[in-house]
Motif scaffolding. Sequence first.
Motif, PDB file in Angstrom:
ATOM      1  N   LYS A 183       1.353   5.311   0.947  1.00  0.00           N
ATOM      2  CA  LYS A 183       0.847   6.391   1.788  1.00  0.00           C
ATOM      3  C   LYS A 183       0.213   7.484   0.941  1.00  0.00           C
ATOM      4  O   LYS A 183      -0.674   8.206   1.406  1.00  0.00           O
ATOM      5  N   GLY A 184       0.682   7.570  -0.281  1.00  0.00           N
ATOM      6  CA  GLY A 184       0.103   8.550  -1.193  1.00  0.00           C
ATOM      7  C   GLY A 184       0.664   8.388  -2.592  1.00  0.00           C
ATOM      8  O   GLY A 184       1.784   7.891  -2.764  1.00  0.00           O
ATOM      9  N   THR A 234     -11.633   2.190  -3.890  1.00  0.00           N
ATOM     10  CA  THR A 234     -10.298   2.673  -4.263  1.00  0.00           C
ATOM     11  C   THR A 234     -10.352   3.486  -5.545  1.00  0.00           C
ATOM     12  O   THR A 234      -9.669   4.507  -5.675  1.00  0.00           O
ATOM     13  N   PRO A 247       0.845  -1.202   0.000  1.00  0.00           N
ATOM     14  CA  PRO A 247       0.000   0.000   0.000  1.00  0.00           C
ATOM     15  C   PRO A 247       0.878   1.250   0.000  1.00  0.00           C
ATOM     16  O   PRO A 247       1.982   1.243   0.552  1.00  0.00           O
ATOM     17  N   THR A 278      -4.129  10.123  -0.908  1.00  0.00           N
ATOM     18  CA  THR A 278      -3.527   9.474   0.249  1.00  0.00           C
ATOM     19  C   THR A 278      -4.090   8.064   0.445  1.00  0.00           C
ATOM     20  O   THR A 278      -5.191   7.759   0.004  1.00  0.00           O
ATOM     21  N   ASN A 279      -3.295   7.216   1.102  1.00  0.00           N
ATOM     22  CA  ASN A 279      -3.721   5.859   1.477  1.00  0.00           C
ATOM     23  C   ASN A 279      -4.274   5.079   0.288  1.00  0.00           C
ATOM     24  O   ASN A 279      -5.421   4.623   0.293  1.00  0.00           O
ATOM     25  N   PHE A 280      -3.450   4.927  -0.721  1.00  0.00           N
ATOM     26  CA  PHE A 280      -3.850   4.218  -1.940  1.00  0.00           C
ATOM     27  C   PHE A 280      -3.242   2.816  -1.934  1.00  0.00           C
ATOM     28  O   PHE A 280      -2.032   2.654  -1.832  1.00  0.00           O
ATOM     29  N   ASP A 281      -4.095   1.800  -2.070  1.00  0.00           N
ATOM     30  CA  ASP A 281      -3.642   0.409  -2.052  1.00  0.00           C
ATOM     31  C   ASP A 281      -3.989  -0.257  -3.372  1.00  0.00           C
ATOM     32  O   ASP A 281      -5.150  -0.575  -3.639  1.00  0.00           O
TER      33      ASP A 281
END
Length: 238
Positions: A71-72, A149, A69, A168-171
């Motif tokens: 963080k950004g 997502t 994942p 932000t927080n892209f998986d």
Amino acid sequence: MRILMCICAFVICANANGKWDYGMNMQEGWANADLTYRGCKEGNQQSPINIATKNVRQGALEFVLKYLPAKGVNVELKDYVFTITYPQGSYLEFAGRRYHIKKIYFHTPAENGIDSKYYQMEMQIFHEDSKGNKLFLSVLFTDGSANETLGLITKNLPTQEGKAYFVTNFDINKLIPNNLASYQFYGSLTTPPCSQNVQWIILKTPMPITKTQLDSMQNITKQNARTTQELFNRLVVE
């Protein structure tokens, strides 16, 4: 002398221009937009393709995803395609090689077809190993429920070339199906210079996308899929 000067002027022009787009007439002219794009017309290993499942052979190689994942990430509109630059550290292991994620591209509609069916969108994850060998892992998207997502990406898309915004927080794992059964073949980049000897892995199981999510992308980029290319004598395995 005059003829030589004209030839030289043409060469300089061809090298300096390099402009291309996804219009049908323009796609046919990609090879003439720049001297380095000749492979777009002359190559016999071009992508995308239409996969005729009746002709597919057994023999696909196993692969392992080691995607972390992020963080950004930056989502950018570049060359008519929404593009994500993924942080270092995520990779795919295939045929004894480790291919690191470099970019993620979103094409609407999908570029590769299966039995002449073309899905609503194709996410192409571009990888490269330490020696410059290239690999694409493609995920196809079809009408379905909202994808959280994808929602992170589509809620605030850039509308101008070269513009980007930060998510932000892209998986990336949440955009990939659990079933990794695939079609595999050698192809090319689907944009100029259309370089060949690229390993393609097309996942069979599609992921969902809503019409709203699709439209938010395509209303900006319009259709950005290259036309289907000849398979010639290439082998597709599963």
